[in-house]
Design an enzyme around this catalytic site. Structure first.
Site, PDB file in Angstrom:
ATOM      1  N   CYS A 123     -35.093  25.094   5.843  1.00 22.56           N
ATOM      2  CA  CYS A 123     -33.829  24.367   6.014  1.00 22.56           C
ATOM      3  C   CYS A 123     -33.749  23.432   4.829  1.00 22.56           C
ATOM      4  CB  CYS A 123     -33.801  23.594   7.324  1.00 22.56           C
ATOM      5  SG  CYS A 123     -32.366  22.511   7.450  1.00 22.56           S
ATOM      6  N   CYS A 126     -32.041  19.785   5.766  1.00 17.86           N
ATOM      7  CA  CYS A 126     -32.739  18.800   6.606  1.00 17.86           C
ATOM      8  C   CYS A 126     -34.017  19.426   7.136  1.00 17.86           C
ATOM      9  CB  CYS A 126     -31.840  18.257   7.715  1.00 17.86           C
ATOM     10  SG  CYS A 126     -30.935  19.487   8.662  1.00 17.86           S
ATOM     11  N   SER A 127     -34.096  19.679   8.450  1.00 18.44           N
ATOM     12  CA  SER A 127     -35.332  20.248   8.983  1.00 18.44           C
ATOM     13  C   SER A 127     -35.061  21.125  10.193  1.00 18.44           C
ATOM     14  CB  SER A 127     -36.322  19.137   9.340  1.00 18.44           C
ATOM     15  OG  SER A 127     -35.713  18.246  10.264  1.00 18.44           O
ATOM     16  N   CYS A 128     -33.941  21.855  10.197  1.00 22.45           N
ATOM     17  CA  CYS A 128     -33.608  22.747  11.318  1.00 22.45           C
ATOM     18  C   CYS A 128     -34.749  23.739  11.520  1.00 22.45           C
ATOM     19  CB  CYS A 128     -32.308  23.488  11.044  1.00 22.45           C
ATOM     20  SG  CYS A 128     -30.886  22.397  10.892  1.00 22.45           S
TER      21      CYS A 128
END
Lengths: 221, 96
Positions: A123, A126-128
């Site tokens: 991702c 962000c940090s999906c």
């Protein structure tokens, strides 16, 4: 170190009653803006009777309880049942329902590795992460370094994880930019004929399902 | 809202730099790719980010790009690919 705090803390410290904890307590680090906002929103939701304190606690407990074993169970089932594999790739939610596993409210797309295609998840924004199947993401997954390099030089990143793929294998990077989440379905390793689903699941690690490595067969020890 | 594109269509990501939150990475803007999946319709994150939760839903696509088109100095194999989720208003038909 501040000027009023310049004494030695070595193992020969002369005053045994003067010591510091080995690491700071939680309250010793100032809260960030987002931590304060998170606490404030939680308190407001409870004060306004939108959710109860116990519901909030239970949801945190549930999120913390998810481990990559859930993803591994799906992979092992897919390795054991071609029909299930097809359904898992077509619609992971329906496939999860078949075995009583809730894959969560966000669609998870299952990307199958083959002898000619290797999938990698990132991702960049962000940090999906497929938390309902793999739990809390590892810190490196959220780092700027991984997010930048997994997309722009995936073969070097894979190599640093110990995964060297021949140039004939196509690398397909999936950037989780919006409303989908991704999980890699690795290839079943050689030497696993006759293994039960539970034994197979034991070979499937978190990193295999992110795509930074591939599962190994049983050791020949 | 009906989907404007279908699987197999060649599209280009708008070379745009609007202010505010969006989910279209910089590295794919202006690049040309192929629709590989229609993901359904979702609320536009560019409104959601500012508290508009009842805006219209918009088609979301997965678009596949060649890595060598994304990075001038891409060091991997020429057939390596990247797939990105992109909302319809970021896409234009590829004419050439």
């Amino acid at each position: 170190m501040s000027s009023d705090h310049h004494h030695d803390h070595g193992m020969y410290d002369s005053d045994p009653l003067h010591h510091h904890p080995p690491q700071p307590d939680l309250e010793d680090t100032p809260l960030t803006h987002h931590q304060i906002m998170q606490i404030a929103v939680g308190e407001l939701l409870i004060e306004k009777n939108i959710i109860s304190a116990d519901e909030l606690r239970a949801q945190i407990e549930f999120q913390d309880s998810i481990t990559p074993a859930r993803g591994a169970e799906l992979v092992a089932r897919a390795w054991s049942d071609d029909g299930f594999k097809g359904r898992l790739i077509a619609d992971s939610k329906a496939a999860g329902d078949e075995i009583g596993m809730d894959v969560g409210p966000v669609p998870i797309l299952v990307m199958e590795n083959t002898p000619t295609v290797h999938n990698l998840i990132v991702c960049t924004l962000c940090s999906c992460y497929p938390r309902f199947l793999l739990g809390i993401p590892p810190d490196w997954y959220k780092s700027r370094s991984y997010r930048r390099r997994a997309i722009s030089e995936p073969r070097k990143v894979l190599s640093e994880f110990g995964t060297d793929l021949n140039d004939s294998v196509e690398i397909k990077v999936h950037d989780s930019t919006a409303d989908m989440r991704y999980m890699v379905l690795p290839m079943r390793p050689a030497g696993t004929d006759g293994m039960s689903e539970a034994e197979l699941a034991g070979l499937v690690t978190r990193d295999c399902m992110i795509g930074v490595t591939v599962p190994e067969g049983p050791s020949k020890a | 809202m009906s989907a404007r594109y279908k699987v197999g269509d060649t599209v280009r990501v708008r070379q745009a730099f609007p202010p505010g939150h969006c989910r279209t990475p910089y590295y794919c803007r202006g690049k040309s790719g192929v629709v590989v999946r229609c993901c359904g319709e979702y609320r536009n994150p560019e409104y959601l980010a500012y508290g508009t939760y009842d805006g219209p839903e918009e088609p979301l696509y997965r678009v596949q790009f060649m890595q060598t088109d994304m990075w001038d100095d891409y060091s991997g194999a020429p057939h390596d690919k990247v797939e990105i989720e992109i909302y319809e208003h970021w896409l234009v038909p590829e004419t050439s």
